[in-house]
Structures are given as C-alpha cells and as structure tokens.
Design an enzyme around this catalytic site. Structure first.
Site, PDB file in Angstrom:
ATOM      1  N   THR A  69      -1.398   5.191   7.217  1.00 61.16           N
ATOM      2  CA  THR A  69      -0.981   6.518   6.746  1.00 61.16           C
ATOM      3  C   THR A  69      -1.380   7.557   7.790  1.00 61.16           C
ATOM      4  O   THR A  69      -0.639   8.488   8.089  1.00 61.16           O
ATOM      5  CB  THR A  69      -1.654   6.836   5.402  1.00 61.16           C
ATOM      6  OG1 THR A  69      -1.095   5.965   4.424  1.00 61.16           O
ATOM      7  CG2 THR A  69      -1.427   8.284   4.977  1.00 61.16           C
ATOM      8  N   GLN A  97       0.811  -1.217   0.000  1.00 59.94           N
ATOM      9  CA  GLN A  97       0.000   0.000   0.000  1.00 59.94           C
ATOM     10  C   GLN A  97       0.844   1.266   0.000  1.00 59.94           C
ATOM     11  O   GLN A  97       0.361   2.349  -0.284  1.00 59.94           O
ATOM     12  CB  GLN A  97      -0.987  -0.020   1.178  1.00 59.94           C
ATOM     13  CG  GLN A  97      -0.447   0.449   2.521  1.00 59.94           C
ATOM     14  CD  GLN A  97       0.364  -0.612   3.257  1.00 59.94           C
ATOM     15  OE1 GLN A  97       1.090  -1.366   2.648  1.00 59.94           O
ATOM     16  NE2 GLN A  97       0.216  -0.657   4.564  1.00 59.94           N
ATOM     17  N   GLY A  98       2.137   1.147   0.341  1.00 56.26           N
ATOM     18  CA  GLY A  98       3.020   2.300   0.227  1.00 56.26           C
ATOM     19  C   GLY A  98       3.315   3.027   1.516  1.00 56.26           C
ATOM     20  O   GLY A  98       3.755   4.179   1.498  1.00 56.26           O
ATOM     21  N   GLU A 116      -8.910   0.309   2.233  1.00 55.11           N
ATOM     22  CA  GLU A 116      -9.981  -0.682   2.083  1.00 55.11           C
ATOM     23  C   GLU A 116     -11.155  -0.167   1.262  1.00 55.11           C
ATOM     24  O   GLU A 116     -11.835  -0.936   0.581  1.00 55.11           O
ATOM     25  CB  GLU A 116     -10.512  -1.068   3.463  1.00 55.11           C
ATOM     26  CG  GLU A 116      -9.487  -1.703   4.357  1.00 55.11           C
ATOM     27  CD  GLU A 116      -9.998  -1.770   5.781  1.00 55.11           C
ATOM     28  OE1 GLU A 116     -10.520  -2.816   6.150  1.00 55.11           O
ATOM     29  OE2 GLU A 116      -9.895  -0.770   6.517  1.00 55.11           O
ATOM     30  N   SER A 158      -7.241   0.504   7.492  1.00 51.72           N
ATOM     31  CA  SER A 158      -6.834   1.669   6.688  1.00 51.72           C
ATOM     32  C   SER A 158      -6.282   2.754   7.606  1.00 51.72           C
ATOM     33  O   SER A 158      -6.537   3.936   7.423  1.00 51.72           O
ATOM     34  CB  SER A 158      -8.018   2.247   5.894  1.00 51.72           C
ATOM     35  OG  SER A 158      -8.629   1.251   5.131  1.00 51.72           O
ATOM     36  N   ARG A 159      -5.500   2.344   8.614  1.00 45.42           N
ATOM     37  CA  ARG A 159      -5.121   3.299   9.640  1.00 45.42           C
ATOM     38  C   ARG A 159      -3.664   3.738   9.572  1.00 45.42           C
ATOM     39  O   ARG A 159      -3.262   4.636  10.308  1.00 45.42           O
ATOM     40  CB  ARG A 159      -5.393   2.719  11.032  1.00 45.42           C
ATOM     41  CG  ARG A 159      -4.573   1.465  11.365  1.00 45.42           C
ATOM     42  CD  ARG A 159      -4.907   0.908  12.747  1.00 45.42           C
ATOM     43  NE  ARG A 159      -4.350   1.691  13.807  1.00 45.42           N
ATOM     44  CZ  ARG A 159      -3.086   1.609  14.223  1.00 45.42           C
ATOM     45  NH1 ARG A 159      -2.250   0.770  13.641  1.00 45.42           N
ATOM     46  NH2 ARG A 159      -2.669   2.367  15.217  1.00 45.42           N
ATOM     47  N   ALA A 209      -4.821  14.042   6.065  1.00 45.30           N
ATOM     48  CA  ALA A 209      -5.131  12.772   5.388  1.00 45.30           C
ATOM     49  C   ALA A 209      -5.984  11.847   6.241  1.00 45.30           C
ATOM     50  O   ALA A 209      -5.907  11.853   7.467  1.00 45.30           O
ATOM     51  CB  ALA A 209      -3.829  12.069   5.008  1.00 45.30           C
TER      52      ALA A 209
END
Ligand SMILES: Cc1cc2nc3c(=O)[nH]c(=O)nc-3n(C[C@H](O)[C@H](O)[C@H](O)COP(=O)(O)OP(=O)(O)OC[C@H]3O[C@@H](n4cnc5c(N)ncnc54)[C@H](O)[C@@H]3O)c2cc1C
Lengths: 794, 335
Positions: free
Chosen positions: A527, A483-484, A733, A524-525, A728
């Site tokens: 970043t 995901q980076g 997800e 999705s936590r 951000a």
C-alpha cells in the site's frame, strides 16, 4: 461514488466479483496443452550424505519424459544467502529435501517413476534444536557455508551452524545492569509453525524450443522469482518470463523463490512441454517452508522509578535446513529487538542457527510475533513484580517522539503513537488497575511494532494508461492475495485524478515481460510503496492532461483542475472530458495534439542507511515503523485448562486508513491467525527421525470459525507518515504480532500462571495449574509444620 | 558418486539404501540396513507420489441389494464396503488401505432407512447419513444421547455423508457415536455369505480399527432397543479447537429417572481414552446404588477404567484427569 474523497472510503474490492464468482483463475486452474506432471523424490533422512542417485530405471518407465537430479543441476539459489541447490547434491539436510524429480504424462506415472529413483544415503547425525546447533563440535549442516555467495549485510560464520548474527550494542549495558535496582531474566520459546495457505504451492514451467523459459506460479514476488531463476540457471533475465495469476494466500510462504527451480529444471529436459509441480497439503507442511523457531533469553534491569535501564536480548533462531530467506528475519528481529520500547542500554544478539528441520522462512510478522511473545511477556512480568500497573509501565517505557530505538534512531512526531494505541485498547478491554477481578477470568495487553524488513533499495513501479473510453488501467506487480492492494491502488488513482473508481481497472496479475518492476509483496510494503508510485504516476498523468488542455483552452496550466472525469477551467466554467484527451486532442480542423496519455513511475525508499556491522547503530535503518497494541479478555477453565478468548481490542497507528473495510478485514484475520499460533499451532518434528508428525490438517489445527472471539474491536490512529501515500503506512503483518503475548498476559491475570513456550494449549495450562497447586500445598504443609513445631516449643 | 549397482568400490560398506524417500510419514516408512550393492526395492506406502487414489485397476461397484453386495464382496479378495467414504478415502489417500474393489452401499434402498422395529426399538440403516439421524424425531424423543454424540462429529457438511455404521466399523477409539451406541445397548445386524447374525455393540470393538466383523461381513443396521429409550444427558468432549476436531477425550453421561431417586439408571461411556470406546459399568452401578452423591466415586472408577495413550492430541496423564473432570461435570449436570 464521489471521486473526490475515495481514500478513506469503504470502496468494495475491485477483484471481489471475480473472486466470488469463481471467474478469478489461480495457477492450478490454468489449462496447458499436453501438461506433464511432477513427482519429487524427497529425502527420508534429516541429515545424510547422498552417495548415489540412480535415475535410469525411472527414466525408462512408460510415460516418463524427464528426470532431473542434483548431478544435472548443482546450481545454488537463495535470495540473500545462496545456500540451497535445486536438488540436493552431496547431502540432504531435512526430511523432504528434494533429491530428484520426475515429469511424466500422468501424475500416476510420475509417482511410480519417483519410486524407482534409487538413492543411497549415508545417515549423518542430525541436529534439531538451536542449542545443539550452537554447541562446540556440533555436526555442520552446511560445511561449505564459507563458500556461499551472500549479500553484504548478512553475516554467516564459516565453520559453524550460524547463518547470520546481528549484534546490537547501544549504551553501556554492563554498567547499566550493575546499576539496576532489580533484574529479571526469562527464557521464552516459539516452535516452528506452518502458514497453511488455502492454496498450496504450485508452479508450471516450460522451456520453449528457442530456450526461453516461461513460468506460471503461485508466488508473492514475480520479479524476484525471475531474477533468482535467471541467476540460478545462468540465463539473461529477458529470456525468463514469470506470470503470477491470482494467489490463494501466502503469508510469506510464497515470498522469494520456492518450487519454481524444480519445475524449470525438468522443463529444460523436455523442451516445449509444460511441466507442473503441485504439492499436496501433506508436502505443503514439511517440504515447502515454515516459520522459524525461536529461543529467546531476556534480561531486564530497571531503576526504582520502573524505567528499564538495561536490556539484554539473546535470540537463537531455528532456521531449519536452509537460511536463504530466513537470515533476513534474524536481522530484522535484531534491529527491532527492543520492540515498542525505549531501552537506553542494550546488548542484543540475534543469531540464526541451521538445523535439520524444515526450512524456515518469511511468515506474516517476519520474526516480530516471535520476539514480541518474549518481550511483551517480559515487560508484563517486570511490571507486576515491581507492583506496577502493566499499562502504566508500558506508557513509561514505550517509544515516542524524541526517543531512540535500539539502533539509535531518534523518532520524530510523525513516527506513530504507540502510547495512544495502548490507551485505546486498555480502555476498550477495561484494563484499569482498579478493575474488579473475577476468578479465572483475565485481561492482558501487548504492544507491537514492525518495520518493512527489506533491502534498502527495494522498489516498486507502476504504469498508468488509458483506454479509448478513458478507462484508467493501472499495471502493478504487487500481488493482491487478499489484502486488497488492487483496490487501494484504484483508490489512490481515483482520488488523485478525480475519476470514479468504477472507471479504473487494476491489472493485478503480473507478467514480468509486460508489467513494471516490483521487488516483492512482503514487508507490509505494498500500500505504501505501490501507493506512492501510483500517486507519482497520477501526477504525471495530470500534468499531461492539463498541458494538452491548456493548449486547447488557451489558459495557463496552473488554472486547470481535474474534476469528475473532466479537465476544468474554474474561472470560465469551460471543460474538456477526458475521453477527448486520453488518446490525443483533435481540433475541429482535424489537427491533433497530445497523444495517448501514459505514465510510468516508481518509488524507492529514501535515505536508508546500513547498520554498523558491530553495533547495528544507524540513524535510519528502516523506512518506517508501524506501532500498535492489542488487549484481550479471556476465560480459563480451571479444570481442563481450556482458554477461551472472549474479546480482543486492536489499535494501530496506520498513518491513514485508506479503506476501512479492508483494514478491518486485515485486522480480524491477523487476530484469528494470532489466536492460532497463540493457542494451537506447532509443527511437531520427531527428534529421532526428523519427520513432521502432524503434517496434515487432521493433526495440525488452525482456528475454525468457532474459535473466533465473540467480540473484536478495531481502531486506528492516524498520525500521517511523512513519505507515505496520503500519510499511510503498512499494517498487513502487524495485526497478528501481539495476540499470543496478550493472551499469555491475560492468562497470568486470570490465574497467576505463565506459559513461556508457545502455543498455550489447554494441557499446558492444566499442567501449570496443577504444579502451582502442588507448590501451594507444599508451602501450606511447610507452614503447617512450622506452626506445629512452634506449638511444641510453647 | 558411487558406481552403479555392482561396483565393488564400496563393497561391504554399510549404508542405508531405500526408495522410501516419498514417505516421510511416521510409522509408514521402512528402511533397512543392508550392504551397499543391494537395492531394496519394495514400493513403499504412503509416499507423496503414492498418495492418492491411483490404482488403475480399482474396481467400483454399486449393488442395489444387500445380497448382491455380499456376493460382490465374496467374489473379490481385496474388496471393501463403502458408505460415506469419510474414513475410507482419506485412509486410501494416505496409503493405509489399498482395496482392489469398492462396494458402494449407498444405493441400497433398504440400508438407507431409519424405521421403528416391531419390538418398539429403532433400526438405523447402515447408509443413513448422520445429518438425518441427528434430527430424526424418534432419535430426539427417545434416544437424545445419540443425537448429542452425532452432533459433535466433524461439521454439518461432513455429516451429510458420514454414517453411524461407518463410524462404528472404522472402530476408531475416538468414534463419537460409538459411545452412544454402547450406552444405549445397541445391537448390530450383520450379514455375510454364511448368513445373518446380531451382536451387541459391547462385543464389537476389539482394538483400534479392529472389530468382530468377519471377512466379508456387512453391517445392515444398528438397532436401538426399546428398553434404552428415555435416557437423557450430555456428551462432553474436549478437542484442540472448538470446531471440527477429533475428540481428545469424550465422556457421555446419561440418566433415566425411576420412580424413586435410587431407581434412576445411569450410563457412562468414554471415547478416545482406551484402545476402544468403552462403557464403565462400575461407575454406573455406584451411581445407581448411591445416587449422584457418589459423583466422585463414579469419576474415580471411570478414571480407573480408562487406558489412554499419549499422542498429538494429548498426554495419557491429561486424558485420565479429564475423564474424571468430565464425568463429574456430566453427573452434576444431571443432578
Ligand atoms: C473432516 C473429518 C472430520 C471427522 N470428524 C470426526 C469426528 O469428529 N468424530 C468421529 O467420530 N469421526 C470423525 N471423522 C471420521 C468419519 O467421518 C466417521 O468415522 C464416519 O462416521 C465414517 O462414516 P462413513 O460413512 O464415511 O464410512 P466409510 O469411510 O465409508 O467407511 C468406514 C469403514 O467402514 C467400512 N464399512 C462401511 N460400511 C460398512 C458396512 N455396511 N459393513 C461393514 N463395514 C463397512 C469401510 O470399509 C471402512 O473401513 C471425521 C472425518 C473427516 C474426514
């Protein structure tokens, strides 16, 4: 690259070169001296009492070093609900349930020995679907449910198959329903599917002669693995060390704990030896974890203006044999049950049901794709039945500033704009109500929302430190499995400290002995949470650098800035390069000040409140919401039923685009994965034997490159998240959540049929078209008969 | 927990005893209802642990002539021929085949050749890979139907290994190239210790995985006869996803124009809708007699000829209907 504006730029992946050259090492690449290989003895029965496990013969075979079974390790694990033992003890609950395992000098010897483990089973009646599981007097999958350890916010019901039940009670549903102008009720279903990560699960463990445990594993959560291993085996955390090398995809399937306890149990029986458990693709399908199934019943009552007044949602989750992790999906789906809509009166029940199927667990979206499959079709059906445009209907009912979610949380200006996402994708696909319609060619839309589903205190921490040449090293324990995360962590630091990304090294393969704590790479936590921790640590670094510099330059700290690798005093133009500061500054006379510059920081979401146990009302149940929408254009082959997704438009309010290339990649990937679960994926379990019938890539299909839509457009709205790093919020997800429902809505637009049960296969479409044809013929015949009858009368 | 083997506490209780816990595989599992003291101890096939090419006594041989290959086969009871291995190896891995010796034919130069025969046909050696066959100038010029079918097999990397002979000998009902060979009246050349023989491909398939091959018989090449040259058409194939999937239904429709419309010759062959790939002569004849105007009739005859089953890829009902749809499309496409 100019350091000043790094966030928002297409910075190439910092781990890219390693990954494309093959320099990056994954767990199975690691070499260990005198490695032992593991074969697991798995239950062939979906439900049986284990009468006896005889391992004597196996243990005596040549090359066998350890055999372990439930007798030796009757220990419970589970992240939220401790309902699983390392090996089945008194009963097996699904085909594939581990009963024993063998470690041997070669894979062949291990396999041979596993065959020699004798197990006496007494089959019990299995249950495979949720209705059976909920039925009065149903066989109990976990008769001991009442005795399991569980976190306070999960509510299993002892004496039933219900592993969690979350209730949403908002407003007065019954009254609102009575007052509704029209009411719609539908049932939707989602089957179990598998994650199919490129890299199957693999764990390697050793217990050294002093009793310390060391594990290398393909996992999303090194610290949760350490924690759960420590608790399960009763070890001090300090004696358990977990390494996570690069990970070849997980999609939730490697969250929490998986194969590690089996590897550790065997390692305990042959101290000093490394033991590797590596499942093959076949086992990956049925014996690791899958996404839970769902049966959703929705009732919607609307008033004359088209505003939804009453909304009932009844979710029955097929959790499979164990719910240690899955119980939290049940919860998340409950408090998100209203999706992207404002429903004033809500009656919601999200119920997790044990069955004798493969184990349900986290999968990208964490229940959201499943509930949106139901909700977004329901909204479409209601709109069309009312003669309203589905886009207008959504805009009328969607959440936004000042509106309340199903838990009563009132959103504010910074919560994100689903309305803008709807308008954007509707425009991209051309969903205007007056559009020209082509037969068997359809367009559809669906919204999406998701919050990070995690304990309120789920935290991340990072360490920033320098090397002598002012290379900044960032230690994180979030996993970058594509995901980076490593890249965005570097971007945040580069921007905050105004140093080039090229001088940053992110240490993305954590080792729990040396790396800072992180709860899990899920929800999705990363970043957002790791990003926040990096920014905090960077300001600490900035403080240290400027304080030392102030002393050197004899100016106030406030007058100093960081620019291009220097601390600069703008007024005088004097500056000090970081290379002279990061290890301490030495004056011409030889004395030095400062010292190695290092900072550790953490981030913990603030102000989260528990849900009310009876109504789930809470002013702030989650840290943030990410809203979005997708619209699709499809064509349908009227004779074969084949659906071709021609174009997909996606738009999300991500607060801030940190890296456009990475976020596009995430979105394309999510869309394709959504097309997979939308049109082809289903783990088929034989309801006689409990066996997965398509546990191979020959029989279980995921999209190939040829199934990727010809056009995908991806846009983002940037309403800054108050507590997000530079605004951000999460997106990983969300990208696969709305795709199946959008396809289903486009299918209706194309040819007037609804498929309520995923996946939308060609054969289902063909069948629905034929049934509609039959119904039409019937109607025509009846009409004809009526006319003929009338004719006689004339 | 129960006592070891001959304890009598549970004497007479009927319970399942099995060691096949490694085999959660449909159709492969075996279990038996026996008295509790007994131990059923036959090694199961297809188990997780048993999966993989793990026979330590597996013999791998690489002959350089056909004669040598046949001799190697005759000298071993569990020997099988190996070409690309794209069927054989997965089957071994799944425990469905357990040969004692693999006789790799890929190094026999003669078997790799694709050459024109004296009679004006084309001989395709058993070891010629599909990737070469699908771009072979003679195939493209005279037997384009074969190229149409070959192109649908798996994906390009697979076709660098997979062979026509392997596809045919494996005798899957879904064998994509088999329908072309049926439509083109191919002949298969076989050799064994007993001698050589040729049989028409129409007499080759006996059922799923079953062929007319005699024990030890080796297929040397496939002959496309001169008389079959000139058919064009299309292979219409449905699968669950677009790339790399086995056919749910495959329909080959070929045509060769004569001087008059009604002198046209037609070919219709079906895959994945019967125990073997099959040709539908009735449907061809009605088209030859009446022209493409008989498209519905031809489609119905094809539907009547197929005998599909319901499996993971599709139901029998769907497949039957799709045969009709695809035959119609194929015929209409050829005008
Ligand atoms: C990923 C994948 C995708 C696939 N997709 C398709 C597809 O789309 N369509 C399709 O039809 N098939 C498909 N297959 C199956 C397979 O690739 C084909 O059937 C292929 O043509 C087999 O050829 P081979 O050379 O690999 O045969 P092998 O596996 O080497 O042999 C096949 C069988 O023939 C026997 N045999 C080999 N040579 C001889 C000989 N000379 N004489 C007698 N017997 C012999 C072998 O003992 C074995 O039983 C796929 C396979 C894979 C792995």
């Amino acid at each position: 690259m100019s350091a000043a504006r790094v966030v928002g730029q297409d910075v190439p992946r910092v781990d890219g070169l390693e990954k494309v050259t093959g320099a990056a090492k994954y767990t199975a690449d690691l070499k260990f001296p005198r490695l032992l290989h593991v074969a697991v003895v798995r239950s062939p029965h979906p439900h049986a009492r284990v009468r006896d496990v005889r391992t004597g013969k196996a243990a005596r075979l040549l090359g066998v070093r350890a055999v372990a079974s439930g007798r030796d390790f009757p220990l419970h694990t589970g992240i939220y609900l401790k309902d699983q033992t390392v090996f089945a003890t008194d009963r097996v609950r699904f085909v594939g349930d581990p009963v024993a395992a063998v470690a041997a000098e070669t894979p062949e010897a291990a396999a041979e020995a596993a065959l020699q483990v004798e197990v006496d089973y007494e089959p019990l009646p299995p249950i495979f679907d949720v209705e059976e599981g909920m039925a009065e007097g149903a066989p109990l999958v976990h008769p001991d449910l009442g005795r399991y350890e569980v976190v306070s916010w999960i509510q299993p019901k002892a004496g039933t198959n219900v592993c969690n039940h979350l209730k949403i009670r908002k407003g007065d549903y019954e009254k609102a329903l009575k007052g509704s102008w029209r009411v719609f009720e539908n049932v939707f279903k989602v089957p179990q599917v598998q994650h199919v990560p490129l890299e199957p699960h693999v764990s390697v463990a050793r217990v050294d002669l002093a009793g310390k445990v060391e594990v290398h594993t393909s996992a999303q959560s090194p610290f949760t693995v350490r924690h759960l291993l420590s608790v399960c085996f009763g070890l001090p955390h300090g004696d358990v060390r977990v390494h996570v090398p690069y990970v070849g995809g997980g999609f939730g399937g490697k969250a929490g704990i998986n194969l590690e306890p089996i590897a550790v149990a065997l390692a305990m029986r042959c101290r000093g030896r490394w033991v590797r458990l590596m499942v093959d693709r076949h086992e990956e399908f049925y014996a690791t974890v899958v996404r839970q199934g769902l049966t959703a019943t929705l009732v919607t009552g609307v008033d004359r203006s088209g505003k939804v007044q009453a909304q009932k949602m009844h979710y029955l989750w097929n959790c499979g044999a164990y719910g240690g992790y899955g119980v939290n999906i049940v919860r998340a789906a409950g408090y998100t049950c209203g999706g992207a809509y404002e429903f004033p009166n809500v009656w919601g029940d999200s119920i997790g049901v044990y069955t004798n199927r493969p184990v349900g667990s986290a999968y990208r979206g964490f229940g959201m794709q499943e509930i949106h499959w139901a909700l977004e079709q329901q909204m479409d059906e209601v709109a069309l039945e009312l003669g309203m445009d589905p886009v207008e209907f959504r805009l009328l009912n969607c959440l936004g500033a000042g509106k309340a979610t199903v838990t009563g949380q009132v959103l504010d200006e910074q919560s994100g704009r689903v309305d803008l996402c709807i308008r954007k994708v509707a425009g991209e696909i051309g969903l205007e109500a007056a559009r020209e319609k082509r037969p068997y060619h359809g367009k559809g839309i669906a919204c999406a929302v998701k919050a990070p589903a995690m304990p309120n205190d789920a935290a991340s921490s990072v360490v920033l430190k320098f090397a002598e040449d002012a290379t900044l090293e960032i230690l994180i324990s979030g996993i970058d499995y594509g995901q980076g995360l490593m890249t965005v962590a570097a971007q945040f630091a580069a921007e905050a400290l105004d140093i080039p990304v090229e001088t940053i090294r992110v240490k993305g393969c954590p080792d729990t002995d040396l790396s800072p704590y992180d709860w899990q790479t899920v929800a999705s936590r990363q970043t957002w949470a790791t990003g926040n921790a990096v920014l905090r640590a960077a300001s600490e670094i900035r403080r240290k650098l400027t304080e030392t510099s102030a002393e050197v330059l004899g100016v106030p700290v406030a007058e100093l800035t960081l620019r291009s690798g220097h601390v600069v005093h703008e007024a005088t133009g004097r500056s000090i390069p970081l290379t002279r500061l990061v290890m301490g500054y030495q004056f011409p006379d030889g004395h030095a000040i400062g010292g190695p510059v290092v900072a550790a920081s953490s981030y913990l979401p603030e102000g989260l409140l528990f849900l009310d146990p009876e109504t789930s009302q809470s002013a702030k149940p989650v840290a943030k919401w990410t809203f979005g929408a997708q619209a699709v254009e499809i064509s349908v082959d009227p004779e074969t039923g084949q659906v071709t997704v021609e174009k997909v438009a996606a738009c999300y309010d991500v607060g801030r685009v940190v890296n456009p290339g990475l976020i596009r990649g995430q979105t394309y990937g999510g869309i394709v994965q959504g097309i997979g679960t939308g049109t082809m994926e289903e783990l088929v379990v034989d309801t006689k034997t409990g066996r997965a019938l398509n546990a191979s890539l020959m029989d279980y299909k995921i999209p190939s490159t040829e199934d990727v839509p010809a056009v995908m457009t991806v846009d983002f709205i940037e309403t800054p998240q108050k507590d997000g790093p530079m605004g951000a919020r999460g997106i990983g997800e969300h990208t696969m959540i709305p795709t199946p429902a959008a396809i289903a809505n486009a299918l209706y637009d194309a040819c007037g049929i609804r498929i309520h049960e995923l996946p939308i296969t060609a054969e289902k479409v063909w069948r629905a078209l034929r049934e509609r044809e039959k119904a039409r013929e019937e109607a025509a015949r009846e009409a004809g008969a009526a006319i003929a009858g009338a004719g006689v009368g004339v | 927990m129960k006592a070891e083997a001959d304890g009598d506490d549970d004497a007479g209780a009927e319970i399942l005893v099995s060691t096949e816990h490694l085999a959660p595989f449909p159709g492969l599992g075996r279990e038996t209802r026996i008295k509790s003291q007994c131990t059923w101890n036959v090694a199961p096939r297809g188990g997780a642990g048993k999966r993989g090419l793990m026979r330590s006594d597996l013999d791998y041989v690489v002959p350089s002539t056909v004669e040598e290959a046949v001799a190697l086969q005759a000298g071993s009871s569990g020997a099988v021929y190996l070409l690309g291995g794209t069927d054989l190896l997965p089957q071994m891995r799944a425990g469905r085949k357990d040969p004692g010796r693999l006789i790799d034919l890929k190094r026999i130069p003669l078997l790799r050749e694709v050459r024109e025969t004296e009679g004006g046909g084309l001989s395709i050696g058993a070891a010629a890979v599909m990737a070469d066959v699908e771009i072979h100038p003679v195939v493209l010029a005279r037997y384009p139907l074969l190229a149409e079918c070959v192109k649908t097999v798996g994906a390009w990397p697979l076709r660098q290994r997979a062979t026509l002979a392997g596809n045919v000998c494996n005798a899957s009902p879904a064998a994509d190239t088999a329908v072309a060979l049926l439509a083109l009246d191919a002949t298969l050349n076989l050799v064994s210790a007993q001698g050589r023989r040729s049989i028409p491909v129409s007499a080759f398939f006996r059922g799923p995985g079953q062929t007319a091959l005699r024990p030890g018989e080796l297929m040397t090449d496939v002959i496309l006869p001169a008389a079959s040259a000139g058919f064009t058409g299309s292979y219409l194939r449905l699968s669950r996803r677009k790339g790399m999937d086995l056919a749910t239904v495959g329909v080959l429709v070929g045509k060769r124009n004569g001087k008059l419309t009604l002198a046209a010759r037609w070919r219709i062959a079906l895959a994945a809708v019967a125990p073997t790939p099959l040709r539908v002569p009735d449907a061809e004849q009605v088209l030859e007699a009446k022209g493409s105007i008989a498209v519905w009739e031809a489609a119905e005859l094809a539907v009547a000829a197929c005998r599909p089953i319901t499996d993971l890829r599709g139901s029998a009902e769907y497949r039957r209907d799709m045969v009709g749809v695809l035959v119609r499309r194929g015929v209409v496409g050829l005008g």
